[in-house]
Write an enzyme that holds these catalytic residues in place. Structure first.
Site, PDB file in Angstrom:
ATOM      1  N   SER A 164      -7.452  -1.068  10.326  1.00 48.85           N
ATOM      2  CA  SER A 164      -7.968  -2.165   9.521  1.00 48.85           C
ATOM      3  C   SER A 164      -9.406  -2.476   9.905  1.00 48.85           C
ATOM      4  O   SER A 164      -9.802  -2.315  11.073  1.00 48.85           O
ATOM      5  CB  SER A 164      -7.104  -3.402   9.793  1.00 48.85           C
ATOM      6  OG  SER A 164      -7.713  -4.564   9.308  1.00 48.85           O
ATOM      7  N   ALA A 165     -10.157  -2.996   8.952  1.00 52.11           N
ATOM      8  CA  ALA A 165     -11.513  -3.465   9.248  1.00 52.11           C
ATOM      9  C   ALA A 165     -11.488  -4.612  10.249  1.00 52.11           C
ATOM     10  O   ALA A 165     -12.530  -4.961  10.819  1.00 52.11           O
ATOM     11  CB  ALA A 165     -12.192  -3.912   7.964  1.00 52.11           C
ATOM     12  N   ILE A 223       0.845  -1.204   0.000  1.00 51.90           N
ATOM     13  CA  ILE A 223       0.000   0.000   0.000  1.00 51.90           C
ATOM     14  C   ILE A 223       0.880   1.254   0.000  1.00 51.90           C
ATOM     15  O   ILE A 223       0.579   2.248  -0.669  1.00 51.90           O
ATOM     16  CB  ILE A 223      -0.960  -0.005   1.208  1.00 51.90           C
ATOM     17  CG1 ILE A 223      -1.772  -1.310   1.250  1.00 51.90           C
ATOM     18  CG2 ILE A 223      -1.902   1.185   1.148  1.00 51.90           C
ATOM     19  CD1 ILE A 223      -2.578  -1.522   2.523  1.00 51.90           C
ATOM     20  N   ASP A 240      11.832   2.351   5.546  1.00 55.20           N
ATOM     21  CA  ASP A 240      11.360   0.962   5.529  1.00 55.20           C
ATOM     22  C   ASP A 240      12.525   0.051   5.894  1.00 55.20           C
ATOM     23  O   ASP A 240      13.651   0.288   5.447  1.00 55.20           O
ATOM     24  CB  ASP A 240      10.827   0.627   4.113  1.00 55.20           C
ATOM     25  CG  ASP A 240       9.939  -0.594   4.082  1.00 55.20           C
ATOM     26  OD1 ASP A 240      10.415  -1.672   4.482  1.00 55.20           O
ATOM     27  OD2 ASP A 240       8.780  -0.490   3.663  1.00 55.20           O
ATOM     28  N   SER A 284      11.740  -5.613   5.549  1.00 58.87           N
ATOM     29  CA  SER A 284      11.459  -6.955   6.050  1.00 58.87           C
ATOM     30  C   SER A 284      10.403  -7.646   5.192  1.00 58.87           C
ATOM     31  O   SER A 284      10.332  -8.871   5.166  1.00 58.87           O
ATOM     32  CB  SER A 284      10.994  -6.905   7.508  1.00 58.87           C
ATOM     33  OG  SER A 284       9.815  -6.133   7.622  1.00 58.87           O
ATOM     34  N   ASN A 285       9.569  -6.865   4.496  1.00 57.09           N
ATOM     35  CA  ASN A 285       8.551  -7.482   3.633  1.00 57.09           C
ATOM     36  C   ASN A 285       8.439  -6.728   2.310  1.00 57.09           C
ATOM     37  O   ASN A 285       7.342  -6.578   1.777  1.00 57.09           O
ATOM     38  CB  ASN A 285       7.198  -7.511   4.354  1.00 57.09           C
ATOM     39  CG  ASN A 285       6.227  -8.469   3.691  1.00 57.09           C
ATOM     40  OD1 ASN A 285       6.627  -9.525   3.193  1.00 57.09           O
ATOM     41  ND2 ASN A 285       4.951  -8.116   3.662  1.00 57.09           N
ATOM     42  N   PHE A 322       2.632   3.219   7.657  1.00 54.81           N
ATOM     43  CA  PHE A 322       2.226   1.904   7.178  1.00 54.81           C
ATOM     44  C   PHE A 322       3.036   0.784   7.827  1.00 54.81           C
ATOM     45  O   PHE A 322       2.610  -0.370   7.787  1.00 54.81           O
ATOM     46  CB  PHE A 322       2.480   1.778   5.661  1.00 54.81           C
ATOM     47  CG  PHE A 322       1.642   2.653   4.782  1.00 54.81           C
ATOM     48  CD1 PHE A 322       0.303   2.370   4.571  1.00 54.81           C
ATOM     49  CD2 PHE A 322       2.187   3.758   4.135  1.00 54.81           C
ATOM     50  CE1 PHE A 322      -0.480   3.158   3.739  1.00 54.81           C
ATOM     51  CE2 PHE A 322       1.421   4.560   3.302  1.00 54.81           C
ATOM     52  CZ  PHE A 322       0.089   4.254   3.103  1.00 54.81           C
ATOM     53  N   LYS A 353      -3.723  -3.491  16.331  1.00 63.06           N
ATOM     54  CA  LYS A 353      -4.388  -2.333  15.701  1.00 63.06           C
ATOM     55  C   LYS A 353      -5.321  -1.647  16.699  1.00 63.06           C
ATOM     56  O   LYS A 353      -5.385  -0.412  16.755  1.00 63.06           O
ATOM     57  CB  LYS A 353      -5.160  -2.772  14.454  1.00 63.06           C
ATOM     58  CG  LYS A 353      -4.291  -3.273  13.315  1.00 63.06           C
ATOM     59  CD  LYS A 353      -3.438  -2.178  12.697  1.00 63.06           C
ATOM     60  CE  LYS A 353      -2.557  -2.679  11.572  1.00 63.06           C
ATOM     61  NZ  LYS A 353      -1.574  -1.686  11.103  1.00 63.06           N
ATOM     62  N   TYR A 376      -2.629  -9.700  15.767  1.00 69.34           N
ATOM     63  CA  TYR A 376      -2.551  -8.637  14.752  1.00 69.34           C
ATOM     64  C   TYR A 376      -3.675  -7.623  14.981  1.00 69.34           C
ATOM     65  O   TYR A 376      -3.435  -6.411  15.065  1.00 69.34           O
ATOM     66  CB  TYR A 376      -2.639  -9.229  13.336  1.00 69.34           C
ATOM     67  CG  TYR A 376      -2.847  -8.169  12.284  1.00 69.34           C
ATOM     68  CD1 TYR A 376      -1.820  -7.304  11.948  1.00 69.34           C
ATOM     69  CD2 TYR A 376      -4.090  -8.002  11.653  1.00 69.34           C
ATOM     70  CE1 TYR A 376      -2.014  -6.292  11.005  1.00 69.34           C
ATOM     71  CE2 TYR A 376      -4.290  -7.009  10.720  1.00 69.34           C
ATOM     72  CZ  TYR A 376      -3.250  -6.149  10.393  1.00 69.34           C
ATOM     73  OH  TYR A 376      -3.465  -5.148   9.480  1.00 69.34           O
ATOM     74  N   GLY A 424     -11.177 -18.510  12.406  1.00 71.78           N
ATOM     75  CA  GLY A 424     -11.107 -17.059  12.591  1.00 71.78           C
ATOM     76  C   GLY A 424     -11.803 -16.260  11.515  1.00 71.78           C
ATOM     77  O   GLY A 424     -11.979 -15.045  11.661  1.00 71.78           O
ATOM     78  N   ASP A 425     -12.207 -16.908  10.399  1.00 72.45           N
ATOM     79  CA  ASP A 425     -12.892 -16.173   9.326  1.00 72.45           C
ATOM     80  C   ASP A 425     -14.303 -15.782   9.749  1.00 72.45           C
ATOM     81  O   ASP A 425     -14.892 -16.385  10.659  1.00 72.45           O
ATOM     82  CB  ASP A 425     -12.961 -17.027   8.053  1.00 72.45           C
ATOM     83  CG  ASP A 425     -11.806 -16.756   7.099  1.00 72.45           C
ATOM     84  OD1 ASP A 425     -10.998 -15.847   7.382  1.00 72.45           O
ATOM     85  OD2 ASP A 425     -11.705 -17.464   6.083  1.00 72.45           O
TER      86      ASP A 425
END
Ligand code: NAD
Ligand code: WQD
Length: 341
Positions: free
Chosen positions: A127-128, A15, A34, A37-38, A83, A155, A151, A296-297
Site C-alpha cells: 500500500s502507499a 480488489i 477467502d 470476514s469482509n 490479498f 504492510k 495497519y 493521521g491524514d
C-alpha cells in the site's frame, strides 16, 4: 492436462474479485481462498455472469496452515496473489493484535505452506501507506518508508519479510505492489466495493450519500496546504489495478527476483474535485460540510507510476469520469451492496 491455478487469497473481496475477472479474461484460472470476514460469496456468481466462469472457491483462513497444505496438495498452483487481510486504519489502532495476526501471521502461514509445497511465486498487496507522510510528490518506490498505525506497520513488516525471504532464497519470484487509492467498479455494475457499516473511505461514502443512505459527506479539513485546501490523493480505477496484477503476474512467471512497484494513476485529485466529478456522474449536487482534519491524514499523496510502466508495460487507462460513472452504476444497481443483490 494439468490445470495450473492462480491461488487468490482474499479473492472474494473488493480488489480480489475484480482481479479474478481480469485473470479469467487473460486466460488464467483463479482459485479463490477467502474466510468471508469482509466479503459475500454472492460475488462469485457475479464474476461468473461477467466472464462465463465461476472461480473455484475454498472458504478458509490463510492462518490455517493445515488447510493451506491440503490446498497446495490438491491443486497445481502456479502462483499466489495474496490479498487476504484487514485494511481499516482506524480499526487497526483499536485492535492491533487482530491486524498483526491476520496480516503478518496470515502471510507467514501462507509463505510456510508455499515453501512446503515448493510454490515460490507471490504477488503481495502492499500500500502507499508505507510511504507515511511523504516529503514530496509524486512518490517514487525508493522514497523512505514509515508507519503511523498498526495497519501500515503490518504492510511494512510483510514487505521486509519478503525481502529477507528473497535474500535467503533468490529463486523466489516476488512482487510487492503498492496500491494508491483503489476506487470505482467493474463497468458491468455487477461487482464493486461493498463496505460493512459506515464507510471509512471517501469514494464509498460519496456513493452512499448520492444514493441517500447517508445524508451528507463530511470533508476532513479545508485548510490543507493544497490548491483548494482539501486532501489530494491518487485514485486508481479498480479494473486498472486488477489489470496491473495480470501484468505483474506475466512478468513474475517469467523470471525469479523481487520487484516493487507503485500502482497508481500518477494524477492527484482533491476531495472537492472528487465531489464535483461524482456530482456530474450522478447528476445531482452532493451535500457536504467541511469539518476538522481526520487524525493521521496527510495533505497530498500521488504516485510516480513510471516504474510499473517501464517494468510491466502497465499504466492506468481509465480516468476520473470512468471511475465515477462505474462507481455510480454499481451503487445504483446494488443500493445495499451484495446483501440483497
Ligand atoms: P477487502 O476487505 O475487500 O478484501 C480482503 C478479503 O480478504 C476479504 O474478502 C476478506 O474476507 C478476506 N480475508 C481477510 N482476512 C482473511 C484471512 N485471514 N484469511 C482469508 N481471507 C481473509 O479489501 P480490498 O480492498 O480488496 O484489499 C485487498 C488487499 O489490498 C488488502 O491486503 C489490503 O490491505 C490491500 N490494499 C487495499 C487498499 C484499499 O484501499 N482498498 C489499498 C492498499 C492496499
Ligand atoms: C481520501 C481523502 C480524506 C472520507 C486509506 C488508507 C490507505 C489505503 C487507502 C489501504 C482524504 C478524505 C475521506 C470522508 C473525507 N488503504 N475523506 N471524508 O486515507 O487516502 O487512504 O485508504 O492500504 O492506507 O489510509 O483514503 O478514502 O479514507 O480518504 O474528507 O468521509 O478523502 O481526509 O483526504 P486515504 P480515504
Amino acid at each position: 492436462m494439468t490445470i495450473h491455478s492462480i491461488l487468490v487469497t482474499g479473492g472474494a473481496g473488493y480488489i480480489g474479485s475484480h482481479t479474478c475477472v481480469a485473470l479469467i479474461e487473460a486466460g488464467y484460472v483463479p482459485l479463490v481462498l477467502d474466510n468471508l470476514s469482509n466479503s459475500n460469496p454472492a460475488v462469485l456468481g457475479r464474476v461468473q455472469r461477467i466472464t462465463g466462469t465461476r472461480p473455484q472457491f475454498i472458504e478458509g483462513d490463510v492462518r490455517d496452515g493445515a488447510l493451506l497444505t491440503r490446498v497446495f496438495a490438491e491443486h497445481s498452483v502456479a502462483a499466489v496473489i495474496h490479498f487476504a487481510g484487514l485494511k481499516a486504519v482506524g480499526e487497526s489502532v483499536q485492535q492491533p493484535l487482530a491486524y498483526y495476526d491476520n496480516n503478518v501471521h496470515g502471510t507467514l502461514s501462507l509463505l510456510q505452506a508455499m515453501h512446503g509445497a515448493r510454490v515460490n511465486k507471490l504477488i503481495f498487496s502492499s500500500s502507499a501507506t508505507v510511504y507515511g507522510d511523504p516529503a514530496s510528490v509524486p512518490i517514487c518506490e525508493d522514497f523512505p518508508r514509515s508507519a503511523t498505525n498498526p495497519y501500515g506497520r503490518s504492510k511494512l513488516i510483510i514487505e521486509d519479510v519478503l525481502a529477507d525471504l528473497h535474500y535467503a532464497q533468490p529463486d523466489w519470484h516476488i512482487a510487492r505492489l503498492r496500491y494508491f487509492n483503489p476506487v470505482g467498479a467493474h463497468a458491468s455494475g455487477l461487482i464493486g466495493e461493498d463496505p460493512q457499516g459506515i464507510p471509512n473511505n471517501l469514494m464509498p461514502y460519496i456513493t452512499q450519500v448520492a444514493i441517500g443512505r447517508l445524508d451528507k459527506l463530511r470533508i476532513f479539513g479545508g485548510d490543507w496546504p493544497t490548491p483548494d485546501g482539501t486532501g489530494v490523493r491518487d485514485y486508481i480505477h479498480v479494473m486498472d489495478l486488477a489489470e496491473g496484477h495480470v501484468a505483474a503476474l506475466a512478468h513474475l512467471l517469467q523470471q525469479p527476483g523481487m520487484f516493487t512497484v507503485n500502482l497508481g494513476s500518477g494524477q492527484g485529485y482533491s476531495v472537492l474535485q472528487m465531489v464535483q466529478a461524482f456530482s456530474r456522474a450522478c447528476a445531482r449536487e452532493l451535500p457536504y460540510e467541511i469539518v476538522e482534519r481526520r487524525p493521521g491524514d496527510i495533505a497530498a499523496c500521488w504516485a510516480d507510476p513510471g516504474a510499473a510502466q517501464a517494468l510491466l508495460g502497465w499504466c492506468a487507462r481509465r480516468g476520473l469520469e470512468d471511475i465515477c460513472i462505474d462507481a455510480w452504476r454499481w451503487q445504483q444497481g446494488n443500493p445495499v451492496g451484495f446483501a440483497r443483490g
